[in-house]
Scaffold this motif. Structure first.
Motif, mmCIF file in Angstrom:
data_model
loop_
_atom_site.group_PDB
_atom_site.id
_atom_site.type_symbol
_atom_site.label_atom_id
_atom_site.label_comp_id
_atom_site.label_asym_id
_atom_site.label_seq_id
_atom_site.Cartn_x
_atom_site.Cartn_y
_atom_site.Cartn_z
ATOM 1 N N PHE A 9 0.603 -0.927 0.468
ATOM 2 C CA PHE A 9 -0.263 0.242 0.511
ATOM 3 C C PHE A 9 1.074 1.689 -0.125
ATOM 4 O O PHE A 9 0.633 1.951 -0.074
ATOM 5 C CB PHE A 9 -1.255 0.172 1.088
ATOM 6 N N LEU A 10 2.093 1.202 -0.378
ATOM 7 C CA LEU A 10 2.816 2.395 -0.801
ATOM 8 C C LEU A 10 2.912 3.037 -1.732
ATOM 9 O O LEU A 10 2.517 3.051 -2.748
ATOM 10 C CB LEU A 10 4.566 2.204 -0.444
ATOM 11 N N ILE A 11 2.661 4.549 -1.091
ATOM 12 C CA ILE A 11 2.628 5.668 -2.262
ATOM 13 C C ILE A 11 3.984 5.749 -2.930
ATOM 14 O O ILE A 11 4.945 6.453 -1.757
ATOM 15 C CB ILE A 11 1.977 6.654 -1.453
ATOM 16 N N THR A 12 4.171 6.292 -3.445
ATOM 17 C CA THR A 12 5.805 6.201 -4.621
ATOM 18 C C THR A 12 5.454 8.196 -4.706
ATOM 19 O O THR A 12 4.697 8.877 -4.765
ATOM 20 C CB THR A 12 5.639 5.788 -6.141
ATOM 21 N N CYS A 13 6.665 8.314 -4.856
ATOM 22 C CA CYS A 13 6.609 10.294 -4.977
ATOM 23 C C CYS A 13 6.316 10.186 -5.787
ATOM 24 O O CYS A 13 6.215 12.147 -6.584
ATOM 25 C CB CYS A 13 7.954 10.191 -4.447
ATOM 26 N N ALA A 14 6.617 9.623 -7.171
ATOM 27 C CA ALA A 14 5.649 10.086 -8.550
ATOM 28 C C ALA A 14 4.304 10.147 -8.246
ATOM 29 O O ALA A 14 4.161 11.072 -8.878
ATOM 30 C CB ALA A 14 6.105 9.147 -9.533
ATOM 31 N N ILE A 15 3.547 10.594 -7.313
ATOM 32 C CA ILE A 15 2.211 10.003 -7.423
ATOM 33 C C ILE A 15 1.992 10.926 -6.887
ATOM 34 O O ILE A 15 0.886 11.274 -6.411
ATOM 35 C CB ILE A 15 1.192 8.995 -7.490
ATOM 36 N N LEU A 16 2.204 11.686 -5.197
ATOM 37 C CA LEU A 16 1.922 12.838 -4.521
ATOM 38 C C LEU A 16 1.422 14.013 -5.513
ATOM 39 O O LEU A 16 1.850 14.599 -6.286
ATOM 40 C CB LEU A 16 3.546 12.461 -3.237
ATOM 41 N N SER A 23 -3.829 7.263 3.971
ATOM 42 C CA SER A 23 -3.596 7.214 4.959
ATOM 43 C C SER A 23 -1.955 7.797 5.949
ATOM 44 O O SER A 23 -1.353 7.070 4.994
ATOM 45 C CB SER A 23 -4.095 5.088 4.727
ATOM 46 N N CYS A 24 -2.271 8.051 6.686
ATOM 47 C CA CYS A 24 -0.704 8.007 7.084
ATOM 48 C C CYS A 24 -0.261 7.417 8.801
ATOM 49 O O CYS A 24 -1.224 8.734 9.497
ATOM 50 C CB CYS A 24 -0.599 10.531 7.207
ATOM 51 N N GLN A 25 0.924 7.644 9.170
ATOM 52 C CA GLN A 25 1.765 7.202 10.075
ATOM 53 C C GLN A 25 1.368 8.317 11.453
ATOM 54 O O GLN A 25 2.280 9.183 10.631
ATOM 55 C CB GLN A 25 2.112 6.341 10.011
ATOM 56 N N TYR A 26 0.415 8.061 12.216
ATOM 57 C CA TYR A 26 0.620 9.460 12.969
ATOM 58 C C TYR A 26 1.809 9.377 13.796
ATOM 59 O O TYR A 26 1.738 8.215 14.707
ATOM 60 C CB TYR A 26 0.082 9.682 13.609
ATOM 61 N N ARG A 43 12.472 17.089 -0.492
ATOM 62 C CA ARG A 43 13.544 16.325 0.233
ATOM 63 C C ARG A 43 12.731 15.602 0.576
ATOM 64 O O ARG A 43 12.954 14.591 2.289
ATOM 65 C CB ARG A 43 13.078 17.674 1.873
ATOM 66 N N LYS A 44 11.093 14.733 0.132
ATOM 67 C CA LYS A 44 10.264 13.743 0.402
ATOM 68 C C LYS A 44 9.697 14.152 1.704
ATOM 69 O O LYS A 44 9.434 13.007 2.549
ATOM 70 C CB LYS A 44 11.395 12.509 0.618
ATOM 71 N N LEU A 45 9.745 15.110 1.957
ATOM 72 C CA LEU A 45 8.554 16.200 3.074
ATOM 73 C C LEU A 45 7.077 15.848 2.713
ATOM 74 O O LEU A 45 7.169 16.053 1.636
ATOM 75 C CB LEU A 45 8.814 16.742 4.084
ATOM 76 N N VAL A 46 6.043 16.010 3.187
ATOM 77 C CA VAL A 46 4.754 15.900 2.796
ATOM 78 C C VAL A 46 3.862 16.011 4.387
ATOM 79 O O VAL A 46 4.328 16.051 4.978
ATOM 80 C CB VAL A 46 4.002 14.887 3.053
ATOM 81 N N GLU A 57 0.574 17.622 10.255
ATOM 82 C CA GLU A 57 2.060 17.335 10.701
ATOM 83 C C GLU A 57 2.532 17.120 9.744
ATOM 84 O O GLU A 57 1.891 16.980 8.711
ATOM 85 C CB GLU A 57 1.828 15.721 11.378
ATOM 86 N N ARG A 58 4.636 17.459 9.712
ATOM 87 C CA ARG A 58 5.030 17.527 8.773
ATOM 88 C C ARG A 58 6.249 16.015 8.607
ATOM 89 O O ARG A 58 6.371 15.718 9.414
ATOM 90 C CB ARG A 58 5.980 18.574 8.457
ATOM 91 N N VAL A 59 5.464 15.140 7.311
ATOM 92 C CA VAL A 59 5.576 13.809 7.653
ATOM 93 C C VAL A 59 7.016 13.059 6.764
ATOM 94 O O VAL A 59 6.602 14.234 5.534
ATOM 95 C CB VAL A 59 4.787 12.872 7.479
ATOM 96 N N HIS A 60 7.737 12.515 6.677
ATOM 97 C CA HIS A 60 8.452 11.801 5.596
ATOM 98 C C HIS A 60 7.412 10.554 4.718
ATOM 99 O O HIS A 60 6.253 9.660 5.047
ATOM 100 C CB HIS A 60 9.634 10.716 5.779
ATOM 101 N N TYR A 61 7.373 10.809 3.322
ATOM 102 C CA TYR A 61 6.409 10.093 1.890
ATOM 103 C C TYR A 61 6.210 8.848 2.363
ATOM 104 O O TYR A 61 5.396 8.075 2.293
ATOM 105 C CB TYR A 61 6.688 10.503 0.969
ATOM 106 N N SER A 62 7.663 8.344 3.377
ATOM 107 C CA SER A 62 7.725 6.662 3.519
ATOM 108 C C SER A 62 5.904 6.052 4.837
ATOM 109 O O SER A 62 5.989 5.328 4.785
ATOM 110 C CB SER A 62 8.788 5.845 3.880
ATOM 111 N N ARG A 63 6.215 7.144 5.396
ATOM 112 C CA ARG A 63 5.182 7.115 6.102
ATOM 113 C C ARG A 63 3.580 6.820 5.941
ATOM 114 O O ARG A 63 2.435 6.545 6.275
ATOM 115 C CB ARG A 63 5.040 8.203 7.332
ATOM 116 N N LEU A 64 3.176 7.227 4.288
ATOM 117 C CA LEU A 64 2.215 7.637 3.692
ATOM 118 C C LEU A 64 1.570 5.426 3.496
ATOM 119 O O LEU A 64 2.556 5.595 3.002
ATOM 120 C CB LEU A 64 1.876 8.579 2.565
#
Length: 79
Positions: A9-16, A23-26, A43-46, A57-64
């Motif tokens: 279910f990972l989201i890649t940077c390309a589709i952000l 869904s985001c991990q708090y 910088r891969k932050l969202v 919250e500001r998170v790394h895209y890997s938490r999406l």
């Protein structure tokens, strides 16, 4: 049972994109919640808004993770 931590279910940077619902991990409890991407600062932050609680919250895209359709139809709990 669906495990949102699953890498399928990972989201890649390309589709952000802004206004994308996911869904985001708090960071406070490491639980996944429905979120709206509000900004892509780089910088891969969202920047996300947790739509059922109102906090941001500001998170790394890997938490999406991709949000399943059945959760997209539910209205946001924060107005």
């Amino acid at each position: 049972m669906i495990v949102f931590g699953n890498k399928d279910f990972l989201i890649t940077c390309a589709i952000l994109s802004t206004d994308m619902v996911c869904s985001c991990q708090y960071s406070a409890d490491n639980v996944f919640y429905r979120a709206l991407i509000t900004n892509l600062p780089g910088r891969k932050l969202v920047d996300v808004l947790y739509v059922d609680f109102g906090n941001r919250e500001r998170v790394h895209y890997s938490r999406l993770r991709v949000l399943l359709d059945e959760f997209l139809i539910l209205p946001a709990q924060v107005r």
